[in-house]
Design a protein around this motif. Structure first.
Motif, PDB file in Angstrom:
ATOM      1  N   THR A   4       0.846  -1.192   0.000  1.00 13.11           N
ATOM      2  CA  THR A   4       0.000   0.000   0.000  1.00 13.11           C
ATOM      3  C   THR A   4       0.886   1.249   0.000  1.00 13.11           C
ATOM      4  O   THR A   4       2.100   1.168   0.207  1.00 13.11           O
ATOM      5  N   LEU A   5       0.275   2.404  -0.187  1.00 12.31           N
ATOM      6  CA  LEU A   5       1.036   3.657  -0.146  1.00 12.31           C
ATOM      7  C   LEU A   5       1.742   3.826   1.194  1.00 12.31           C
ATOM      8  O   LEU A   5       2.870   4.327   1.251  1.00 12.31           O
ATOM      9  N   GLU A   6       1.110   3.397   2.256  1.00 11.98           N
ATOM     10  CA  GLU A   6       1.712   3.519   3.585  1.00 11.98           C
ATOM     11  C   GLU A   6       3.001   2.707   3.680  1.00 11.98           C
ATOM     12  O   GLU A   6       3.959   3.135   4.327  1.00 11.98           O
ATOM     13  N   HIS A   7       3.035   1.542   3.045  1.00  7.68           N
ATOM     14  CA  HIS A   7       4.259   0.733   3.055  1.00  7.68           C
ATOM     15  C   HIS A   7       5.413   1.471   2.375  1.00  7.68           C
ATOM     16  O   HIS A   7       6.552   1.421   2.838  1.00  7.68           O
ATOM     17  N   TYR A   8       5.117   2.147   1.268  1.00 10.04           N
ATOM     18  CA  TYR A   8       6.169   2.912   0.583  1.00 10.04           C
ATOM     19  C   TYR A   8       6.665   4.044   1.475  1.00 10.04           C
ATOM     20  O   TYR A   8       7.867   4.296   1.558  1.00 10.04           O
ATOM     21  N   ILE A  99       9.521  -7.038  -6.811  1.00  9.13           N
ATOM     22  CA  ILE A  99       9.168  -6.108  -5.746  1.00  9.13           C
ATOM     23  C   ILE A  99       8.191  -5.103  -6.328  1.00  9.13           C
ATOM     24  O   ILE A  99       8.269  -4.748  -7.507  1.00  9.13           O
ATOM     25  N   ASP A 100       7.250  -4.672  -5.504  1.00 14.55           N
ATOM     26  CA  ASP A 100       6.309  -3.640  -5.929  1.00 14.55           C
ATOM     27  C   ASP A 100       6.994  -2.279  -5.899  1.00 14.55           C
ATOM     28  O   ASP A 100       7.863  -2.023  -5.057  1.00 14.55           O
ATOM     29  N   CYS A 101       6.590  -1.418  -6.826  1.00 18.35           N
ATOM     30  CA  CYS A 101       7.164  -0.080  -6.961  1.00 18.35           C
ATOM     31  C   CYS A 101       6.038   0.933  -7.142  1.00 18.35           C
ATOM     32  O   CYS A 101       4.976   0.597  -7.658  1.00 18.35           O
ATOM     33  N   HIS A 102       6.312   2.156  -6.748  1.00 18.96           N
ATOM     34  CA  HIS A 102       5.325   3.236  -6.868  1.00 18.96           C
ATOM     35  C   HIS A 102       6.017   4.459  -7.445  1.00 18.96           C
ATOM     36  O   HIS A 102       7.097   4.834  -6.981  1.00 18.96           O
ATOM     37  N   SER A 103       5.398   5.067  -8.460  1.00 17.89           N
ATOM     38  CA  SER A 103       6.022   6.223  -9.089  1.00 17.89           C
ATOM     39  C   SER A 103       4.984   7.149  -9.714  1.00 17.89           C
ATOM     40  O   SER A 103       4.393   6.812 -10.740  1.00 17.89           O
ATOM     41  N   PRO A 104       4.776   8.324  -9.121  1.00 18.44           N
ATOM     42  CA  PRO A 104       3.908   9.305  -9.768  1.00 18.44           C
ATOM     43  C   PRO A 104       4.403   9.663 -11.172  1.00 18.44           C
ATOM     44  O   PRO A 104       3.595   9.901 -12.072  1.00 18.44           O
ATOM     45  N   GLY A 105       5.711   9.678 -11.375  1.00 18.93           N
ATOM     46  CA  GLY A 105       6.257   9.992 -12.700  1.00 18.93           C
ATOM     47  C   GLY A 105       5.832   8.988 -13.755  1.00 18.93           C
ATOM     48  O   GLY A 105       5.501   9.364 -14.888  1.00 18.93           O
ATOM     49  N   LEU A 106       5.827   7.709 -13.413  1.00 23.56           N
ATOM     50  CA  LEU A 106       5.384   6.686 -14.363  1.00 23.56           C
ATOM     51  C   LEU A 106       3.880   6.791 -14.602  1.00 23.56           C
ATOM     52  O   LEU A 106       3.408   6.582 -15.724  1.00 23.56           O
ATOM     53  N   ASN A 128       0.550   0.193  -8.293  1.00 29.70           N
ATOM     54  CA  ASN A 128       1.767  -0.567  -8.040  1.00 29.70           C
ATOM     55  C   ASN A 128       2.329  -1.034  -9.377  1.00 29.70           C
ATOM     56  O   ASN A 128       1.668  -1.777 -10.106  1.00 29.70           O
ATOM     57  N   PHE A 129       3.520  -0.581  -9.687  1.00 26.98           N
ATOM     58  CA  PHE A 129       4.276  -1.154 -10.795  1.00 26.98           C
ATOM     59  C   PHE A 129       5.105  -2.274 -10.180  1.00 26.98           C
ATOM     60  O   PHE A 129       5.047  -2.494  -8.963  1.00 26.98           O
ATOM     61  N   THR A 160      -6.207  -4.289  -1.125  1.00 25.55           N
ATOM     62  CA  THR A 160      -5.607  -2.972  -0.898  1.00 25.55           C
ATOM     63  C   THR A 160      -6.262  -1.850  -1.692  1.00 25.55           C
ATOM     64  O   THR A 160      -6.050  -0.680  -1.377  1.00 25.55           O
ATOM     65  N   GLY A 161      -6.983  -2.190  -2.756  1.00 22.23           N
ATOM     66  CA  GLY A 161      -7.535  -1.172  -3.639  1.00 22.23           C
ATOM     67  C   GLY A 161      -6.504  -0.580  -4.578  1.00 22.23           C
ATOM     68  O   GLY A 161      -6.777   0.394  -5.273  1.00 22.23           O
ATOM     69  N   MET A 162      -5.311  -1.163  -4.624  1.00 25.86           N
ATOM     70  CA  MET A 162      -4.241  -0.666  -5.495  1.00 25.86           C
ATOM     71  C   MET A 162      -4.343  -1.317  -6.873  1.00 25.86           C
ATOM     72  O   MET A 162      -4.596  -2.513  -6.988  1.00 25.86           O
TER      73      MET A 162
END
Length: 165
Positions: A4-8, A99-106, A128-129, A160-162
């Motif tokens: 989730t976002l909280e994990h990041y 591994i899960d990744c998060h990126s507003p840029g992507l 999640n990318f 998670t709703g992701m």
């Protein structure tokens, strides 16, 4: 574990890569050194695996642009994009390790081309990318979490709703 976002936020870990385009595929190439530094997750899990030969995060694969078609294959190429990650090995499909990744840029790249990109009401991206670390040498039975399939390339994790790509 579903990320989730909280994990990041809690992990506070970031890497970067460079945008490349191959036919029908936007990807973020990740430096081999960064990829190698994450392989300890596979070793710790004691899973026999063949490491990914071309470390990358797929941004758009097998999807056609709905907007800005003239930019397709040209826009964003060569740009450096940062991503956050959580150092928890994911392996639920029974074959790949990632591994899960998060990126507003992507997410911005996906939105530029009119592709589905889930957001919260406050504008935070719920996407999640993934960065594939490797492939199991011997597949095991998948242990998929409940999901809502959006397309062959994307689903929403119901826990998670992701959105996952």
């Amino acid at each position: 574990m579903a990320t989730t976002l909280e994990h990041y936020d809690q992990a506070g870990l970031e890497l970067e890569g460079q945008i490349f385009y191959e036919p029908n595929w936007y990807l973020l190439r990740v430096a081999a050194e960064a990829h190698a530094s994450l392989l300890y997750l596979v070793e710790t899990a004691n899973i026999a695996c063949k490491p990914a030969a071309r470390p990358h995060i797929s941004v758009i694969k097998g999807e056609a642009p709905n907007r800005n078609q003239a930019d397709w294959g040209v826009a964003f190429v060569g740009e450096t994009v940062r991503f956050r990650y959580v150092p928890v090995l994911q392996a639920e499909n029974g074959l790949h390790l990632w591994i899960d990744c998060h990126s507003p840029g992507l997410c911005t790249i996906r939105e530029h081309f009119g592709l589905p990109t889930l957001r919260r009401n406050d504008g935070a991206y719920l996407v999640n990318f993934h960065l594939t670390l490797g492939r199991r040498k011997k597949a095991v039975t998948p242990q998929l979490r409940p999901q809502l399939r959006l397309s062959p390339q994307s689903h929403i994790d119901l826990e998670t709703g992701m959105q996952h790509l």
